[in-house]
Design a protein around this motif. Structure first.
Motif, short mmCIF file in Angstrom:
data_model
loop_
_atom_site.label_atom_id
_atom_site.label_comp_id
_atom_site.label_asym_id
_atom_site.label_seq_id
_atom_site.Cartn_x
_atom_site.Cartn_y
_atom_site.Cartn_z
N PRO A 1 0.89 -1.40 -0.01
CA PRO A 1 -0.03 0.07 -0.03
C PRO A 1 0.93 1.32 0.14
O PRO A 1 2.02 1.39 0.72
CB PRO A 1 -0.72 -0.08 1.46
N GLY A 2 0.58 2.29 -0.89
CA GLY A 2 1.30 3.36 -0.55
C GLY A 2 0.65 4.41 -1.94
O GLY A 2 -0.56 4.68 -1.80
N GLY A 3 1.50 4.88 -2.84
CA GLY A 3 0.98 5.98 -3.71
C GLY A 3 0.13 5.49 -4.81
O GLY A 3 -0.07 4.41 -4.83
N GLY A 4 -0.38 6.53 -5.38
CA GLY A 4 -1.06 6.22 -6.53
C GLY A 4 -2.57 6.03 -6.30
O GLY A 4 -3.44 5.47 -6.76
N ARG A 5 -3.03 6.50 -5.01
CA ARG A 5 -4.43 6.36 -4.54
C ARG A 5 -5.04 7.26 -5.06
O ARG A 5 -6.53 7.46 -5.15
CB ARG A 5 -4.39 6.55 -2.83
N ALA A 6 -4.45 8.64 -5.59
CA ALA A 6 -5.15 9.58 -6.27
C ALA A 6 -5.71 9.38 -7.83
O ALA A 6 -6.61 10.08 -8.30
CB ALA A 6 -4.38 10.97 -6.32
N SER A 7 -5.05 8.33 -8.16
CA SER A 7 -5.42 7.92 -9.62
C SER A 7 -6.69 7.43 -9.69
O SER A 7 -7.67 7.69 -10.72
CB SER A 7 -4.51 6.58 -10.01
N GLY A 8 -7.44 6.78 -8.63
CA GLY A 8 -8.78 6.48 -8.90
C GLY A 8 -9.90 7.50 -8.75
O GLY A 8 -10.74 7.51 -9.27
N TRP A 9 -9.75 8.65 -7.78
CA TRP A 9 -10.15 9.92 -7.69
C TRP A 9 -10.23 10.46 -9.05
O TRP A 9 -11.18 11.26 -9.74
CB TRP A 9 -10.04 10.78 -6.60
N ILE A 10 -8.86 10.73 -9.50
CA ILE A 10 -8.81 11.26 -10.97
C ILE A 10 -9.60 10.76 -12.14
O ILE A 10 -10.19 11.52 -12.86
CB ILE A 10 -7.32 11.42 -11.52
N ALA A 11 -9.55 9.47 -12.05
CA ALA A 11 -10.35 8.70 -13.20
C ALA A 11 -12.22 8.76 -12.89
O ALA A 11 -12.76 9.12 -13.77
CB ALA A 11 -10.14 7.12 -13.07
N LEU A 12 -12.44 8.95 -11.74
CA LEU A 12 -13.62 9.25 -11.27
C LEU A 12 -14.12 10.41 -11.94
O LEU A 12 -15.32 10.66 -12.32
CB LEU A 12 -14.15 9.17 -9.86
N VAL A 13 -13.40 11.65 -11.57
CA VAL A 13 -13.64 12.97 -11.86
C VAL A 13 -13.77 12.93 -13.67
O VAL A 13 -14.53 13.75 -13.96
CB VAL A 13 -12.56 14.00 -11.47
N LEU A 14 -12.76 12.50 -14.16
CA LEU A 14 -12.73 12.35 -15.67
C LEU A 14 -13.92 11.63 -16.19
O LEU A 14 -14.83 12.30 -17.38
CB LEU A 14 -11.73 11.64 -16.20
N VAL A 15 -14.44 10.58 -15.49
CA VAL A 15 -15.68 9.83 -15.92
C VAL A 15 -17.06 11.00 -15.76
O VAL A 15 -17.78 11.00 -16.69
CB VAL A 15 -16.25 8.72 -15.08
N ILE A 16 -17.05 11.53 -14.54
CA ILE A 16 -18.32 12.45 -14.24
C ILE A 16 -17.98 13.62 -15.40
O ILE A 16 -19.17 14.04 -15.68
CB ILE A 16 -17.94 12.94 -12.78
#
Length: 274
Positions: free
Chosen positions: A28-43
């Motif tokens: 577990p570590g970095g890259g957690r923001a990638s999911g939120w970025i993908a969600l924002v792009l989909v929205i």
């Protein structure tokens, strides 16, 4: 974190090339923001498609329309009325089912007699859809909150008992035998060896049971409730108010995210030794 191995010179003079470590997915570590970025792009893409008229708003309202529907529900007070009713049912049913499931799961994992009896009943009753028992529970408990809470508790109980039993059964037996060789009392073995060893499986089961409770409360409220997220979604669907229907779905999704975050915090506190 594993580092690259230093380059070694072989006997023939050639330099060996280090192999890159490819197991970072287990850390577990970095890259957690990638999911939120993908969600924002989909929205954003969803909103653009709705604003451009590519999608009929009756079939799929734009995110802005869903946000407006949630805002109106919050201003009118209906949102809090539905959410509070669902939260009380989920909390009560989940707590009752979890406590009973943990007790039965430990009994099955620690007692041969309880295992022989419990596994038989769980194997026979677990596959039954718990929402199918709601009419029978209404007949037994009457019309009110009790049948809905009992339905949630039943669904949570079986999943919790299975996860607890599996966690207890997965504890290395050599650790238990080593504690027994030092004449450690049984209650101390359970508290210091079996409980920490089974805790990861128990917390993983909590994630599953939270989703089970959410599914069952929506189903139960659609069948026999005046207030609640499930009753609200059903009413909006019958009236073809798709913006409010998806508003209810978004609220359920936010609730699931909140529960997942709470379990993450619980894991960080209880499993800090891992």
């Amino acid at each position: 974190m594993l580092e690259r191995a230093p380059q070694d010179t072989q006997q023939d003079g050639s330099v060996s090339r280090p192999v890159a470590f490819r197991g970072a997915g287990f850390m577990p570590g970095g890259g957690r923001a990638s999911g939120w970025i993908a969600l924002v792009l989909v929205i954003a893409l969803w909103q653009f498609a709705g604003s451009a008229g590519w999608v009929n708003p009756l079939f799929l309202p734009a995110p802005s329309a869903i946000a407006v529907a949630i805002y109106k529900l919050a201003i009118s007070g209906a949102l809090w009325q539905h959410v509070s009713a669902s939260v009380v049912r989920i909390g009560s049913g989940w707590l009752i089912g979890t406590v009973a499931g943990v007790i039965v799961g430990f009994a099955i994992g620690l007692s041969t007699l309880a295992r022989g009896v419990g596994i038989t009943f769980i194997s026979a009753l677990f596959p039954i859809p718990k929402i199918a028992l709601l009419p029978l529970l209404i007949l037994w408990l009457g019309i009110g909150e009790e049948p809905k809470i009992a339905t949630i508790a039943l669904g949570v109980f079986f999943s919790t008992a299975i996860s607890v039993y599996s966690g207890v059964d997965a504890v290395p037996r050599n650790l238990i035998r080593m504690a027994q060789s030092f004449n450690v009392p049984f209650h101390a073995i359970v508290r210091r060896v079996i409980w920490p060893g089974a805790l990861p499986s128990i917390l993983a089961g909590f994630r599953i049971t939270a989703s089970v409770a959410l599914l069952l409360v929506v189903s139960a409220e659609m069948i026999g409730a005046q207030f609640g997220i499930g009753a609200f979604v059903l009413q909006a669907g019958n009236l073809m108010q798709t913006d409010q229907l998806l508003a209810g779905v978004v609220i359920l999704s936010l609730f699931g995210l909140a529960v997942g975050k709470a379990i993450n915090v619980l894991e960080a506190r209880l499993l800090h030794w891992r």
